[in-house]
Each structure stands twice: as structure tokens, then as C-alpha cells.
Design an enzyme around this catalytic site. Structure first.
Site, PDB file in Angstrom:
ATOM      1  CG  ASP A  36      -2.163   0.856   1.049  1.00  0.00           C
ATOM      2  OD1 ASP A  36      -3.253   0.274   0.873  1.00  0.00           O
ATOM      3  OD2 ASP A  36      -2.050   2.108   1.036  1.00  0.00           O
ATOM      4  CG  ASP A  62       2.715   5.914  -5.522  1.00  0.00           C
ATOM      5  OD1 ASP A  62       1.786   5.501  -6.235  1.00  0.00           O
ATOM      6  OD2 ASP A  62       3.060   7.117  -5.480  1.00  0.00           O
ATOM      7  CG  ASN A  89      -7.824  -3.460  -4.160  1.00  0.00           C
ATOM      8  OD1 ASN A  89      -9.046  -3.501  -4.326  1.00  0.00           O
ATOM      9  ND2 ASN A  89      -7.266  -2.748  -3.174  1.00  0.00           N
ATOM     10  CE1 TYR A 157     -12.685   4.599  -9.254  1.00  0.00           C
ATOM     11  CE2 TYR A 157     -14.858   4.295 -10.201  1.00  0.00           C
ATOM     12  CZ  TYR A 157     -13.843   3.859  -9.370  1.00  0.00           C
ATOM     13  OH  TYR A 157     -13.990   2.686  -8.667  1.00  0.00           O
ATOM     14  CE  LYS A 161     -11.378   1.625 -10.765  1.00  0.00           C
ATOM     15  NZ  LYS A 161     -10.359   0.763 -10.134  1.00  0.00           N
TER      16      LYS A 161
HETATM   17  P1  NAD Z   1     -10.363   2.480  -0.317  1.00  0.00           P
HETATM   18  O1  NAD Z   1     -10.224   3.934  -0.571  1.00  0.00           O
HETATM   19  O2  NAD Z   1     -11.130   2.002   0.848  1.00  0.00           O
HETATM   20  O3  NAD Z   1      -8.909   1.793  -0.273  1.00  0.00           O
HETATM   21  C1  NAD Z   1      -7.977   2.033  -1.305  1.00  0.00           C
HETATM   22  C2  NAD Z   1      -6.598   1.611  -0.859  1.00  0.00           C
HETATM   23  O4  NAD Z   1      -5.694   1.925  -1.929  1.00  0.00           O
HETATM   24  C3  NAD Z   1      -6.118   2.367   0.380  1.00  0.00           C
HETATM   25  O5  NAD Z   1      -5.501   1.477   1.296  1.00  0.00           O
HETATM   26  C4  NAD Z   1      -5.108   3.369  -0.189  1.00  0.00           C
HETATM   27  O6  NAD Z   1      -4.072   3.742   0.730  1.00  0.00           O
HETATM   28  C5  NAD Z   1      -4.557   2.602  -1.379  1.00  0.00           C
HETATM   29  N1  NAD Z   1      -3.943   3.466  -2.377  1.00  0.00           N
HETATM   30  C6  NAD Z   1      -4.368   4.684  -2.816  1.00  0.00           C
HETATM   31  N2  NAD Z   1      -3.504   5.198  -3.690  1.00  0.00           N
HETATM   32  C7  NAD Z   1      -2.514   4.279  -3.824  1.00  0.00           C
HETATM   33  C8  NAD Z   1      -1.330   4.230  -4.597  1.00  0.00           C
HETATM   34  N3  NAD Z   1      -0.956   5.249  -5.387  1.00  0.00           N
HETATM   35  N4  NAD Z   1      -0.545   3.128  -4.501  1.00  0.00           N
HETATM   36  C9  NAD Z   1      -0.883   2.104  -3.675  1.00  0.00           C
HETATM   37  N5  NAD Z   1      -1.975   2.108  -2.905  1.00  0.00           N
HETATM   38  C10 NAD Z   1      -2.792   3.184  -2.989  1.00  0.00           C
HETATM   39  O7  NAD Z   1     -10.970   1.895  -1.674  1.00  0.00           O
HETATM   40  P2  NAD Z   1     -11.787   0.536  -1.961  1.00  0.00           P
HETATM   41  O8  NAD Z   1     -13.216   0.873  -1.973  1.00  0.00           O
HETATM   42  O9  NAD Z   1     -11.279  -0.545  -1.106  1.00  0.00           O
HETATM   43  O10 NAD Z   1     -11.359   0.314  -3.485  1.00  0.00           O
HETATM   44  C11 NAD Z   1     -10.476  -0.709  -3.898  1.00  0.00           C
HETATM   45  C12 NAD Z   1     -10.612  -0.846  -5.407  1.00  0.00           C
HETATM   46  O11 NAD Z   1     -11.957  -1.203  -5.739  1.00  0.00           O
HETATM   47  C13 NAD Z   1     -10.318   0.434  -6.188  1.00  0.00           C
HETATM   48  O12 NAD Z   1      -9.646   0.130  -7.372  1.00  0.00           O
HETATM   49  C14 NAD Z   1     -11.707   0.971  -6.490  1.00  0.00           C
HETATM   50  O13 NAD Z   1     -11.719   1.796  -7.624  1.00  0.00           O
HETATM   51  C15 NAD Z   1     -12.466  -0.306  -6.704  1.00  0.00           C
HETATM   52  N6  NAD Z   1     -13.905  -0.174  -6.551  1.00  0.00           N
HETATM   53  C16 NAD Z   1     -14.456   0.133  -5.350  1.00  0.00           C
HETATM   54  C17 NAD Z   1     -15.844   0.233  -5.249  1.00  0.00           C
HETATM   55  C18 NAD Z   1     -16.528   0.539  -3.953  1.00  0.00           C
HETATM   56  O14 NAD Z   1     -17.755   0.651  -3.956  1.00  0.00           O
HETATM   57  N7  NAD Z   1     -15.814   0.673  -2.828  1.00  0.00           N
HETATM   58  C19 NAD Z   1     -16.654   0.026  -6.370  1.00  0.00           C
HETATM   59  C20 NAD Z   1     -16.046  -0.278  -7.579  1.00  0.00           C
HETATM   60  C21 NAD Z   1     -14.681  -0.392  -7.656  1.00  0.00           C
END
Ligand code: NAD
Length: 251
Positions: A36, A62, A89, A157, A161
Site C-alpha cells: 500500500d 505507490d 486493487n 474514474y 476503469k
Molecule cells: P479504499 O479507498 O477504501 O482503499 C484504497 C486503498 O488503496 C487504500 O488502502 C489506499 O491507501 C490505497 N492506495 C491509494 N492510492 C494508492 C497508490 N498510489 N498506490 C498504492 N496504494 C494506494 O478503496 P476501496 O473501496 O477498497 O477500493 C479498492 C478498489 O476497488 C479500487 O480500485 C476501487 O476503484 C475499486 N472499486 C471500489 C468500489 C466501492 O464501492 N468501494 C466500487 C467499484 C470499484
């Protein structure tokens, strides 16, 4: 223990969906490298994995930085000797009307959400080809542009995606002959920090009315599918986009 002796690398594993994926892969026997941008959060996740009797390694990474990715993959191989599973992810979002969306915000989103998945897939696949076996699992969203649903104020976004789904198909075509599959999961709305403002806002009841399951998703709903895609059992699946949305798109 469907993933015994496998080594998995999960990005954005410090919280939300990534955390659930890292924990579930470890429960199934994989050695999990939880990475992370926020190092302390993935250390916490590895602490949880180890307390449950699993094996993990926490690394700051990152995903928009190619040198950090290469370094993390090298450390993975130095520690565990191989890499079998990549879960792309890590992702960010922000809400901006298209007329106000800055070039900087566009680039930041693309660099993390799309370029990051390419860089991680490339670095991981270079290791996977050595064993002629690999699983790449990308996380997109139902709002990627191909599901007939789009949301306002997230053009950057949505485009990132859409790129992830296209990249998944390109990876599947090129890497299949080397034993590597690549599939993409498109979640609906999942209970994480990313969706907190939506879930706590006025729109929640209206939103739930459009989801046949009558609830938002849990990070584990995504993690269970990741385990299947990471396992031997998914061997004949590649290039697939899998929606996990509680039935939202059917309404
Ligand atoms: P979240 O914001 O809860 O967690 C995201 C994580 O990614 C965090 O731990 C953050 O520190 C880390 N992160 C951010 N920038 C980063 C970088 N540059 N390098 C490495 N790590 C980084 O988000 P989430 O809801 O758990 O989302 C996870 C994935 O699922 C994402 O790709 C998001 O687009 C996708 N997604 C989420 C949802 C939803 O409803 N939550 C829906 C569709 C898709």
C-alpha cells in the site's frame, strides 16, 4: 486451503477491498505480500494475517511509481522465491464536474488506476512466466463505461476503469500461452472508505431501491471471487469481466 504454496501480491491492501482480499487469500493458504502507499496500514493487515497463523510481508508501494513496484516485486521474490498471483486493487476516486476537472486530477487518477495496473501486471508477469503459471486479477468498477451505466462527476474514474477492462483483455490474449490468466472484477457499491460519503448521504435509500439484494456489498463479497480466480479451478477463464453488484445492473 485452495492456495497453499502460492505467493500473492496485493496492491492497496491496507484497507477496504484490498484488506479483505489479502486476509482471504492468506486464509486459503497463500503467502501474501500486502502492499500500500500507506505502509502502516499494510503492516496492520500483515499483523492480522500472522495472528491467524498465516504468512505475510508488508511493503510500501505507490502503484504510480514504476521503481517502487520493481523494488517491491524483487523483495517479494527474495523473500518467497516466486510470484503466482497479482491482485491489482489500488485505486482512487474523486468527484468533479467535467467542466471543473483539472488536467492534474485526470493524470493522477490515470496514473494510479490505470498505469499502475499496467506496471504491476508487467512486473509480476515477468516473474510468472518463469513458472509458466500465473493469475492476474484486476479491479475495475460497474461504472467502467461498458455496462450501460454511468455516473456524473467521475469522468476521470470512469475512463480509467474502462482502460482497466481493455487492459485485462489485452493481457489475457498475450499471456495465456504462458500459463497466465487475467480477469477483471467490476464491483457495484461496496462498504469502504471510498463510498462513505455516498452511503452516509441522502441518496442511500434511493440507491438501495435499485439493488435487488437490498444492501450494499461487503469487501468479502469481492474477496471470495478473487480466491476463485486465483485458484486452479478458474484455469479456463481468462479475459472475463465479472460483475459483483447485488443485481443492480439487472434493474
Ligand atoms: P479504499 O479507498 O477504501 O482503499 C484504497 C486503498 O488503496 C487504500 O488502502 C489506499 O491507501 C490505497 N492506495 C491509494 N492510492 C494508492 C497508490 N498510489 N498506490 C498504492 N496504494 C494506494 O478503496 P476501496 O473501496 O477498497 O477500493 C479498492 C478498489 O476497488 C479500487 O480500485 C476501487 O476503484 C475499486 N472499486 C471500489 C468500489 C466501492 O464501492 N468501494 C466500487 C467499484 C470499484
Amino acid at each position: 486451503m485452495r492456495l497453499e504454496n502460492k505467493v500473492a501480491f496485493v496492491t492497496g491492501a491496507g484497507m477496504g477491498i484490498g484488506r479483505a482480499i489479502a486476509l482471504k487469500l492468506a486464509q486459503e493458504g497463500a503467502k501474501v505480500v500486502a502492499t500500500d502507499i500507506a505502509e502502516e496500514t499494510c503492516r496492520g493487515v500483515v499483523g492480522e494475517i500472522e495472528s491467524a497463523g498465516g504468512t505475510g510481508l508488508a511493503l510500501q508501494c505507490d502503484v504510480s511509481n514504476g521503481a517502487q513496484i520493481d523494488n517491491a516485486i524483487q523483495k517479494t521474490v527474495a523473500e518467497f522465491g516466486r510470484l503466482d498471483i497479482l491482485v491489482n486493487n489500488a485505486g482512487i476516486t474523486s468527484f468533479k464536474p467535467i467542466l471543473e476537472l483539472s488536467e492534474e486530477e485526470w493524470d493522477r487518477t490515470m496514473n494510479i488506476n490505470l498505469k499502475g495496473q499496467f506496471l504491476c501486471a508487467q512486473a509480476a508477469a515477468k516473474q510468472m512466466v518463469k513458472n509458466e503459471w500465473g493469475r492476474i486479477i484486476n479491479i475495475a468498477s460497474i461504472s467502467y463505461g461498458g455496462c450501460g451505466i454511468a455516473f456524473p462527476q467521475v469522468a476521470h474514474y470512469t475512463a480509467s476503469k474502462g482502460g482497466v477492462v481493455a487492459l485485462t483483455q489485452a493481457l489475457a490474449v498475450e499471456l495465456s500461452s504462458q500459463g497466465i490468466t487475467c480477469n477483471v472484477i467490476c464491483p457495484g457499491i461496496i462498504d469502504t472508505e471510498m463510498t462513505k460519503s455516498i452511503r452516509e448521504g441522502d441518496q442511500l435509500q434511493q440507491l438501495l431501491g435499485r439493488i435487488p439484494k437490498g444492501r450494499t456489498g461487503r469487501p468479502e463479497d469481492i474477496a471470495h471471487l478473487v480466491v476463485y480466480l486465483a485458484s486452479e479451478q478458474s484455469d479456463y477463464m481468462t479475459g472475463a469481466s465479472l460483475v459483483v453488484d447485488g443485481g443492480w445492473l439487472t434493474t
